[in-house]
Design a protein around this motif. Sequence first.
Motif, PDB file in Angstrom:
ATOM      1  N   PHE A   1      -1.493 -64.640  56.420  1.00 32.67           N
ATOM      2  CA  PHE A   1      -1.381 -65.923  55.721  1.00 32.67           C
ATOM      3  C   PHE A   1      -0.307 -66.738  56.418  1.00 32.67           C
ATOM      4  O   PHE A   1       0.744 -66.210  56.778  1.00 32.67           O
ATOM      5  CB  PHE A   1      -0.985 -65.709  54.246  1.00 32.67           C
ATOM      6  CG  PHE A   1      -0.814 -67.009  53.505  1.00 32.67           C
ATOM      7  CD1 PHE A   1      -1.882 -67.570  52.813  1.00 32.67           C
ATOM      8  CD2 PHE A   1       0.399 -67.685  53.516  1.00 32.67           C
ATOM      9  CE1 PHE A   1      -1.741 -68.792  52.150  1.00 32.67           C
ATOM     10  CE2 PHE A   1       0.554 -68.908  52.869  1.00 32.67           C
ATOM     11  CZ  PHE A   1      -0.523 -69.459  52.187  1.00 32.67           C
ATOM     12  N   TRP A   2      -0.555 -68.057  56.595  1.00 35.77           N
ATOM     13  CA  TRP A   2       0.457 -68.942  57.161  1.00 35.77           C
ATOM     14  C   TRP A   2       0.475 -70.229  56.355  1.00 35.77           C
ATOM     15  O   TRP A   2      -0.485 -70.998  56.394  1.00 35.77           O
ATOM     16  CB  TRP A   2       0.158 -69.235  58.629  1.00 35.77           C
ATOM     17  CG  TRP A   2       1.226 -70.007  59.358  1.00 35.77           C
ATOM     18  CD1 TRP A   2       2.329 -70.632  58.842  1.00 35.77           C
ATOM     19  CD2 TRP A   2       1.281 -70.221  60.783  1.00 35.77           C
ATOM     20  NE1 TRP A   2       3.066 -71.213  59.844  1.00 35.77           N
ATOM     21  CE2 TRP A   2       2.450 -70.982  61.047  1.00 35.77           C
ATOM     22  CE3 TRP A   2       0.472 -69.853  61.850  1.00 35.77           C
ATOM     23  CZ2 TRP A   2       2.810 -71.375  62.340  1.00 35.77           C
ATOM     24  CZ3 TRP A   2       0.822 -70.245  63.136  1.00 35.77           C
ATOM     25  CH2 TRP A   2       1.979 -70.996  63.375  1.00 35.77           C
ATOM     26  N   GLY A   3       1.551 -70.434  55.622  1.00 35.02           N
ATOM     27  CA  GLY A   3       1.718 -71.689  54.899  1.00 35.02           C
ATOM     28  C   GLY A   3       3.177 -71.892  54.585  1.00 35.02           C
ATOM     29  O   GLY A   3       3.838 -70.990  54.074  1.00 35.02           O
ATOM     30  N   THR A   4       3.708 -73.069  54.894  1.00 32.71           N
ATOM     31  CA  THR A   4       5.105 -73.376  54.594  1.00 32.71           C
ATOM     32  C   THR A   4       5.147 -74.517  53.587  1.00 32.71           C
ATOM     33  O   THR A   4       4.150 -75.193  53.348  1.00 32.71           O
ATOM     34  CB  THR A   4       5.876 -73.752  55.874  1.00 32.71           C
ATOM     35  OG1 THR A   4       5.181 -74.808  56.542  1.00 32.71           O
ATOM     36  CG2 THR A   4       5.993 -72.555  56.815  1.00 32.71           C
ATOM     37  N   SER A   5       6.320 -74.736  52.985  1.00 30.85           N
ATOM     38  CA  SER A   5       6.503 -75.799  51.996  1.00 30.85           C
ATOM     39  C   SER A   5       5.493 -75.590  50.857  1.00 30.85           C
ATOM     40  O   SER A   5       5.429 -74.488  50.316  1.00 30.85           O
ATOM     41  CB  SER A   5       6.362 -77.157  52.708  1.00 30.85           C
ATOM     42  OG  SER A   5       6.869 -78.197  51.919  1.00 30.85           O
ATOM     43  N   MET A   6       4.669 -76.573  50.504  1.00 32.81           N
ATOM     44  CA  MET A   6       3.702 -76.345  49.434  1.00 32.81           C
ATOM     45  C   MET A   6       2.758 -75.188  49.783  1.00 32.81           C
ATOM     46  O   MET A   6       2.281 -74.467  48.886  1.00 32.81           O
ATOM     47  CB  MET A   6       2.892 -77.619  49.163  1.00 32.81           C
ATOM     48  CG  MET A   6       2.008 -77.526  47.920  1.00 32.81           C
ATOM     49  SD  MET A   6       0.998 -79.033  47.681  1.00 32.81           S
ATOM     50  CE  MET A   6      -0.357 -78.712  48.823  1.00 32.81           C
ATOM     51  N   GLY A   7       2.505 -74.982  51.088  1.00 39.54           N
ATOM     52  CA  GLY A   7       1.671 -73.848  51.504  1.00 39.54           C
ATOM     53  C   GLY A   7       2.281 -72.511  51.111  1.00 39.54           C
ATOM     54  O   GLY A   7       1.560 -71.547  50.828  1.00 39.54           O
ATOM     55  N   SER A   8       3.618 -72.427  51.087  1.00 40.71           N
ATOM     56  CA  SER A   8       4.287 -71.207  50.616  1.00 40.71           C
ATOM     57  C   SER A   8       4.310 -71.130  49.097  1.00 40.71           C
ATOM     58  O   SER A   8       4.272 -70.038  48.530  1.00 40.71           O
ATOM     59  CB  SER A   8       5.733 -71.149  51.131  1.00 40.71           C
ATOM     60  OG  SER A   8       5.776 -70.706  52.463  1.00 40.71           O
TER      61      SER A   8
ATOM     62  N   ARG B   1      -5.553 -57.845  50.225  1.00 40.06           N
ATOM     63  CA  ARG B   1      -6.240 -57.997  51.516  1.00 40.06           C
ATOM     64  C   ARG B   1      -5.375 -58.687  52.560  1.00 40.06           C
ATOM     65  O   ARG B   1      -5.694 -58.633  53.747  1.00 40.06           O
ATOM     66  CB  ARG B   1      -7.549 -58.781  51.310  1.00 40.06           C
ATOM     67  CG  ARG B   1      -8.611 -57.946  50.624  1.00 40.06           C
ATOM     68  CD  ARG B   1      -9.827 -58.773  50.243  1.00 40.06           C
ATOM     69  NE  ARG B   1      -9.558 -59.629  49.093  1.00 40.06           N
ATOM     70  CZ  ARG B   1     -10.499 -60.307  48.420  1.00 40.06           C
ATOM     71  NH1 ARG B   1     -11.762 -60.240  48.821  1.00 40.06           N
ATOM     72  NH2 ARG B   1     -10.185 -61.055  47.381  1.00 40.06           N
ATOM     73  N   VAL B   2      -4.273 -59.345  52.153  1.00 36.90           N
ATOM     74  CA  VAL B   2      -3.393 -60.016  53.124  1.00 36.90           C
ATOM     75  C   VAL B   2      -2.295 -59.046  53.555  1.00 36.90           C
ATOM     76  O   VAL B   2      -1.600 -58.473  52.717  1.00 36.90           O
ATOM     77  CB  VAL B   2      -2.764 -61.289  52.526  1.00 36.90           C
ATOM     78  CG1 VAL B   2      -1.811 -61.936  53.526  1.00 36.90           C
ATOM     79  CG2 VAL B   2      -3.853 -62.276  52.112  1.00 36.90           C
ATOM     80  N   ASP B   3      -2.160 -58.821  54.879  1.00 36.40           N
ATOM     81  CA  ASP B   3      -1.230 -57.794  55.365  1.00 36.40           C
ATOM     82  C   ASP B   3      -0.059 -58.331  56.184  1.00 36.40           C
ATOM     83  O   ASP B   3       0.771 -57.548  56.664  1.00 36.40           O
ATOM     84  CB  ASP B   3      -1.996 -56.724  56.164  1.00 36.40           C
ATOM     85  CG  ASP B   3      -2.746 -57.297  57.341  1.00 36.40           C
ATOM     86  OD1 ASP B   3      -2.359 -58.378  57.836  1.00 36.40           O
ATOM     87  OD2 ASP B   3      -3.735 -56.680  57.780  1.00 36.40           O
ATOM     88  N   THR B   4       0.048 -59.642  56.349  1.00 41.67           N
ATOM     89  CA  THR B   4       1.126 -60.260  57.137  1.00 41.67           C
ATOM     90  C   THR B   4       1.262 -61.700  56.657  1.00 41.67           C
ATOM     91  O   THR B   4       0.241 -62.327  56.360  1.00 41.67           O
ATOM     92  CB  THR B   4       0.773 -60.331  58.649  1.00 41.67           C
ATOM     93  OG1 THR B   4       0.050 -59.169  59.024  1.00 41.67           O
ATOM     94  CG2 THR B   4       2.007 -60.477  59.516  1.00 41.67           C
ATOM     95  N   ALA B   5       2.477 -62.227  56.610  1.00 38.52           N
ATOM     96  CA  ALA B   5       2.598 -63.601  56.108  1.00 38.52           C
ATOM     97  C   ALA B   5       3.731 -64.370  56.764  1.00 38.52           C
ATOM     98  O   ALA B   5       4.817 -63.832  56.984  1.00 38.52           O
ATOM     99  CB  ALA B   5       2.810 -63.588  54.588  1.00 38.52           C
ATOM    100  N   VAL B   6       3.454 -65.637  57.061  1.00 36.71           N
ATOM    101  CA  VAL B   6       4.479 -66.585  57.519  1.00 36.71           C
ATOM    102  C   VAL B   6       4.690 -67.601  56.405  1.00 36.71           C
ATOM    103  O   VAL B   6       3.760 -68.315  56.015  1.00 36.71           O
ATOM    104  CB  VAL B   6       4.042 -67.301  58.810  1.00 36.71           C
ATOM    105  CG1 VAL B   6       5.104 -68.320  59.233  1.00 36.71           C
ATOM    106  CG2 VAL B   6       3.787 -66.297  59.927  1.00 36.71           C
TER     107      VAL B   6
END
Lengths: 235, 235
Positions: A136-143, A155-160
Amino acid sequence: MRFSSTTTSPDGTIERDFTHDGVPGVLWTPPGDPAGLVLSAHGGGQHKRAARTVDRAHRCTAAGLAVITLDSPAHGDRPRTTEDDRYITEIRAALARGRDASAILAEYNALQATRAIPEWRSLLDALPDLGDHVGFWGTSMGSAIGIPLVAREPRVDTAVFGLIGATDALVTAARAITVPVRFLLQWDDRLVGRDAGLALFDAFAAPGKSLHANPGGHGDVPEHELDAAVAFLAR
Amino acid sequence: MRFSSTTTSPDGTIERDFTHDGVPGVLWTPPGDPAGLVLSAHGGGQHKRAARTVDRAHRCTAAGLAVITLDSPAHGDRPRTTEDDRYITEIRAALARGRDASAILAEYNALQATRAIPEWRSLLDALPDLGDHVGFWGTSMGSAIGIPLVAREPRVDTAVFGLIGATDALVTAARAITVPVRFLLQWDDRLVGRDAGLALFDAFAAPGKSLHANPGGHGDVPEHELDAAVAFLAR
């Protein structure tokens, strides 16, 4: 998922527009079998084809990763409710007056998370197999959407994540995340206080978490951190 | 520089012991022309051939960089003064009792810097050309020496520091550093308080500075940060 237009670029990357349960999105797949899939969530005021979203997708496909993104509720081609209009007006007014907008932003972000999380989970159910792992990659509102999503989505195994500060709800979600996390902060971010950002990084239960902080404002994440995030998601 | 023994490893890396002005050191050169030179300063209680120093050298030569290191004053094969003995006894006693050793460590580190900086500058004068640029890599006591060294040494154009907190002298030196800096902190470091580490990162004048923080104690910098530091020094 209903796919509409398809574009193939000279390097063999395929870009496909789709809608899923009425939500418009874009899927980018690299030439050959993808090494993994990245769920890419845009920031507030952005959309599925904003310059940063597209740039992120191209960096990922160049590393052999497929990328999928959705318009967030009330963003891009999606309708706004009167509640959205009220929040957006309040947020713009606070920013225009140079006031601290963190409380109203956090409130709107929390609403966005409750709306967007079921959409992302439904998309994961519908997706074809796109490699060995899902990041998953999402910052600001994405986080704001991604932290509670990843907390409850095995199912998500890594995140930024990054560009966001602690709230009670985000701290609780971060404490449930044990997969590797890269957390980006901007040292001079006027939308996210340093202490609030550091407190949220502190909350992640992930043994493999890393904080990367760089000078500059909310939108100034340097290129080298984008490349490093891709490498982090690709491994 | 007086070179003594030479060892060539199967991959073509050459390792040479030397002394310069009575200070023993080691120079590692990769096969072919080096892309640059890294000045590698070890931490307190370590020495020129400590496992971490050698591991760092091998990572750098694998990336085409030459690496040079010295025994710091009172470390490795170098004699201790009665002043050194007194400091080392006090530091060990504080750590053994679980007391805060940061003040006595900072005082000893400052003494080390005044002794070691002229040695590194004299070494740079004596060195043959070893590529297009010179980087510095030293954390903990290596940063206590390196931050004031890089502040006054125009030949160093990139630096990896970390595992150290703010003192007045280090903050003053950091404010004079404008070359790109990678600053490593360990989030659970019992020798370096978070606030002190973050305050020192804040002080660097470098527009291209990055803070990378990871969970774990003083000695637990993860492998991926070592690789990322090499890539940072190599570019």
